[in-house]
Structures are given as C-alpha cells and as structure tokens.
Enzyme design. Structure first.
Site, mmCIF file in Angstrom:
data_model
loop_
_atom_site.group_PDB
_atom_site.id
_atom_site.type_symbol
_atom_site.label_atom_id
_atom_site.label_comp_id
_atom_site.label_asym_id
_atom_site.label_seq_id
_atom_site.Cartn_x
_atom_site.Cartn_y
_atom_site.Cartn_z
ATOM 1 N N LYS A 248 0.849 -1.198 0.000
ATOM 2 C CA LYS A 248 0.000 0.000 0.000
ATOM 3 C C LYS A 248 0.883 1.246 0.000
ATOM 4 O O LYS A 248 1.919 1.275 0.688
ATOM 5 C CB LYS A 248 -0.867 -0.032 1.257
ATOM 6 C CG LYS A 248 -1.827 1.135 1.416
ATOM 7 C CD LYS A 248 -2.588 1.000 2.736
ATOM 8 C CE LYS A 248 -3.608 2.091 2.937
ATOM 9 N NZ LYS A 248 -4.323 1.951 4.230
ATOM 10 N N SER B 93 -9.324 1.814 3.839
ATOM 11 C CA SER B 93 -8.565 2.535 2.847
ATOM 12 C C SER B 93 -7.629 1.634 2.015
ATOM 13 O O SER B 93 -7.197 2.042 0.942
ATOM 14 C CB SER B 93 -7.741 3.623 3.533
ATOM 15 O OG SER B 93 -6.817 3.066 4.447
ATOM 16 N N SER C 213 -8.926 -0.549 8.074
ATOM 17 C CA SER C 213 -8.558 -0.450 6.655
ATOM 18 C C SER C 213 -7.967 -1.691 6.024
ATOM 19 O O SER C 213 -7.824 -1.739 4.806
ATOM 20 C CB SER C 213 -7.578 0.698 6.451
ATOM 21 O OG SER C 213 -8.302 1.887 6.394
HETATM 22 N N1 GLN Z 1 -12.333 3.968 7.639
HETATM 23 C C1 GLN Z 1 -11.537 4.367 8.746
HETATM 24 C C2 GLN Z 1 -11.140 5.805 8.622
HETATM 25 O O1 GLN Z 1 -11.440 6.389 7.640
HETATM 26 C C3 GLN Z 1 -10.341 3.476 8.887
HETATM 27 C C4 GLN Z 1 -9.170 3.915 8.113
HETATM 28 C C5 GLN Z 1 -7.937 3.122 8.369
HETATM 29 O O2 GLN Z 1 -7.962 2.087 9.045
HETATM 30 N N2 GLN Z 1 -6.822 3.637 7.863
HETATM 31 O O3 GLN Z 1 -10.537 6.365 9.473
#
Ligand code: GLN
Length: 476
Positions: free
Chosen positions: A78, A153, A177
C-alpha cells in the site's frame, strides 16, 4: 503461465522441484495485474526491479544457495509504506512526487527473507476512508463487481489479492482499513496487535491506532509473513518486544471459549444477510465444540464517535508536517511564508483529509479539549478495560467485520457520517490495541463477498490464524 491458486508452502515446493521458475511465477502475476488494469489497483508496478529479483532467486535455487523463508512470496505494498527510492504518495497531491529515501522496517525484513515486491497499491488519501474513493488516482474497483467499491482505505491491496496479482498484500489499519476491504473482496485480512509490527516507515495517520496489516487468501501465508515482519525495532519505541514464536509451532486451541456481544449483532445498522451469516457461524462453532458465551457490551454507540474524535485529533497534528517546506508539494503562487503554508496545504490535501484536520483541530482547541478529546480518551480506557475483562475469560470475540456489503462507487459521496458509522465493528480492535482478523464468510444473493471478524488477546495473532484456518477447512 496460468497462475496456481496455491499457498506459499506449495509454491515453494513447486519452485524446488522446478515445476516453474520464480521468473515464470512473477510474470504470471504481472500478466494478471495488467489484465485487470481497469480496476485501478496499482499506482506503479516495479516490473524491471521485480524481474531482476526473480532472476536472483532462480539463480539461488539453481545453485542450491540458502534461501530466505519467504522465497516465492510476491507482495504488493500500500502506498503509505516506505520503499527505498520508490514513490510514496499516500494517494495525496501533497506527496505526489515524493520518493522515499529508506525502507520501512517491515519492508526491510521481508526483503531480507527473499520476498519480492511487485508494486505499490492505490488507497484512500493518508488512509482516510472506507471505500478507496478518496485518492488522487481515482477510485479502485471491486473485482467481484466493478461498479462497486473494494472497501478502504487499503481497497486496492485487497483487490490485488482478490485478482491473484500477488500472494500477499501489505496494508495499514487504523480503524479497519485492512479488515473491511478484506471483507468486501472475499480475502483474509489481519490487523496485528498494536506494536506487533514496527511503524517505522509507515506514514502516520493516527499514531496510537496505526498498524501495518497483512492480506492474503490463506491464513498460513499471513502467519509466515507476520513472523518475519513482527518484532522489536529500535526505530519504533512503541514496537513490542513480546516474543514472536515460529508460526510453524502453533497449537490449535481445542474447544475454545468464544464470546459475542448481542448488542453488536442485533444492531440496527447491520445488514441482514451478514447478521444471519454471523449467527450461523456461531452455531457452527458451537457444534464443533466451542463454548459460546453471550456478553453485555454497552459501548456499541460510543465506538465510532470515540474513534473519530481521537483519530482526527492525532491526524491534525501528524499532518502538520506537510507544510510545503519539508515534504512534497509547495505552492508557487504565494507572496509570503504564511500564504505559502496555506496555499500548499489547500492545494495539496483532498476534501476528506481537510475535513479531518479541521475536526481534529477543533477537538484539540482550548475551549473544547476537555469536552471532546479528554472525554474520548476516558471512553477509550473504559472500552479497553471492558475488552480485557471479556478476553480474560474467553479466547475469542466473534463479530461482523462491516455493517454493510460493498456499495456502489459514488453512492455514499455526500454522506461521510454514514461511511464513518460503517466502521463500527472494526474500530474496536484499534481503540483497544487488540489483534483482529477478517475471515471470508460468504456472499449475498448478488454474489458480493463479506467477512466475519474474530478478535483475541493481545499478541495472540497465531490463535486468530489457527481458528481462521479451522473455519477455512470447514467452509470448503
Ligand atoms: N475507515 C476508517 C477511517 O477512515 C479506517 C481507516 C484506516 O484504518 N486507515 O478512518
């Protein structure tokens, strides 16, 4: 070559016996990635570097030289994890042309064991999002239905495994994420305990929540990669010195005690097909000898608010380093220093990132600090104590991964609050620092995948992987 759907152990024995070479295997993955280019998974494929590495591994095999434990393992990364001399953008304009001068510790350790990195994957800007739609490179599409999001994400990380363009994907998980996109794409996603894998070289979103996570299609592969990546790192004071056992020597827990929270499973936000599936899984576990224990949990509606108060606060300070001076994009339309800061950040950050910086600045401001930030920290502590109690008594907690199935691209664009609320089940592990895994658990009647989640005591990732494995064998 036609790619085998095999785990690392099987791939390694094929390589040893000369059934195919590392170069053949790599070209298979690259071909697969190119064939699915329209899903917008890779920001960049490192074709020539990866081919060179594959050639090096082939020579080692031929000469009988010592091989690292991860030879044969092709990994996507990522775009928030540093790789020396490669681009590192966090899918943000502010870092668009930035190159990393060093490797993250996790990357360094994987390379030392002969893993090959195929490329860097798209994501939500700075890891902020649940659908991989907040990216300067445009949305990534779900391989099960290209009109739908892959989750986020680390959405593209999940699709990279789903479409067999690599064996393992590295993502990051601040509030789900890794697990939520794993659920949306029908693969496994592990968020290790906080501190298990060094965060050195991981772009910070919310430092007391962030953790590198691993996606794969076989729990054994995830375990082998975790064993290499985990462990104390002098470059990250929060990394744990807790011993990392050999993954090969795990004991499978027989007749485990598994807790569940009816308040979370009965929650009105949960999709009905997921609810039915979780209840079936609970029954399946009970009939295979597990003790199932229902527990009260009164914090269901505090999880998301607590998470978003604390993570936006941490994000607002972490992202203050992007000022146009030290890193990345600098606006060239400014008359003085102040204007240069403002314009660089205005041009460099996307809408969701700006929303969170503003929210975080607000909850940290003098007049509201106690009402929001301090309060949220207190709630975090209560939730952690509650979870520790539950997991003192039980080996695992079972819960859904996401409230929903993958939604249509663009469908939630005007409704950030609903998107935040869909993180209800995943943020629990990050608020408490506990490990959690999303396990593919089925598809709905339109063929859309979803997962269920298991959590366990701190540092007991192998227990999670072993129960995931036992569920896998009963599923198939
Ligand atoms: N969806 C969550 C957020 O937007 C988790 C994001 C993540 O784990 N990086 O913060």
């Amino acid at each position: 070559m036609i790619l085998p759907k095999k785990n690392l152990k099987e791939i390694q024995s094929d390589l040893d016996s000369g059934l195919y070479s590392m170069s053949d295997l790599l070209m298979g993955y690259i071909g697969q990635a190119k064939q699915h280019e329209s899903l917008n998974v890779y920001i960049e494929i490192y074709e020539s570097e990866a081919k060179e590495e594959a050639g090096r591994i082939d020579r080692k095999i031929k000469n009988g030289d010592r091989l690292g434990s991860l030879y044969g393992c092709v990994i996507s990364v990522k775009d928030v994890i540093s790789q020396k001399d490669q681009g590192l953008s966090a899918a943000s304009r502010i870092l668009e042309d930035y190159k990393s001068p060093y490797n993250a510790t996790a990357i360094e350790r994987l390379l030392e064991e002969d893993a090959i990195i195929i490329g860097r994957t798209n994501c939500d800007e700075f890891g902020m999002g649940s659908a991989n739609e907040n990216s300067i490179y445009g949305p990534t599409k779900n391989g099960a239905d290209a009109e739908r999001v892959p989750g986020g994400s680390s959405g593209a990380a999940a699709v990279s495994v789903q479409m067999n363009t690599c064996l393992i994907a590295l993502g990051s998980d601040t509030g789900g994420s890794v697990r939520q996109p794993a659920s949306f794409c029908g693969v496994y996603g592990l968020k290790p305990s906080y501190g298990r894998i060094s965060r050195y070289g991981l772009i910070a979103y919310a430092s007391s929540f962030d953790q590198i996570g691993i996606l794969g299609y076989d729990p054994d592969d995830i375990g082998r990669v975790l064993e290499v990546a985990a462990g104390k790192d002098p470059m990250d004071a929060t990394s744990s010195s807790q011993k990392v056992n050999s993954y090969d020597k795990i004991d499978v827990k027989s007749n485990p005690k598994i807790a569940y929270f009816p308040s979370l499973i009965d929650h009105e936000k949960l999709d009905e097909s997921i609810r039915v599936n979780v209840l079936q899984k609970i029954e399946q576990l009970r009939s295979s000898g597990a003790s199932i224990i229902a527990k009260d949990f009164e914090y269901a509606d505090y999880l998301v608010p607590t998470y978003y108060v604390l993570t936006t606060a941490e994000a607002s300070t972490n992202l203050s380093r992007y000022d146009g001076v030290r890193y990345g994009h600098r606006s060239n339309s400014s008359k003085n220093l102040e204007e240069m800061y403002v314009n660089s950040r205005t041009e460099g950050f996307g809408k969701e990132v700006k929303r969170r910086i503003m929210l975080g600045t607000y909850v940290l401001s003098e007049g509201y600090f106690d009402a929001y930030f301090t309060k949220a920290q207190q709630v975090r502590k209560l939730i952690t104590e509650e979870m520790d109690k539950v997991l003192d008594e039980c080996d695992f907690l079972i819960l859904p991964t996401s409230t929903s199935l993958p939604w249509k691209i663009g469908e939630m664009a005007g409704d950030p609050i609903s998107v935040y609320l869909s993180d209800m089940y995943t943020v629990l592990a990050n608020l408490t620092g506990l490990p959690a895994i999303s396990i593919p658990s089925g598809t709905n009647n339109e063929g859309l995948p979803f997962g269920i989640q298991l959590m366990s005591k701190k540092y007991s990732e192998y227990d999670l992987l072993s129960i995931a494995k036992s569920l896998k064998s009963t599923n198939s």
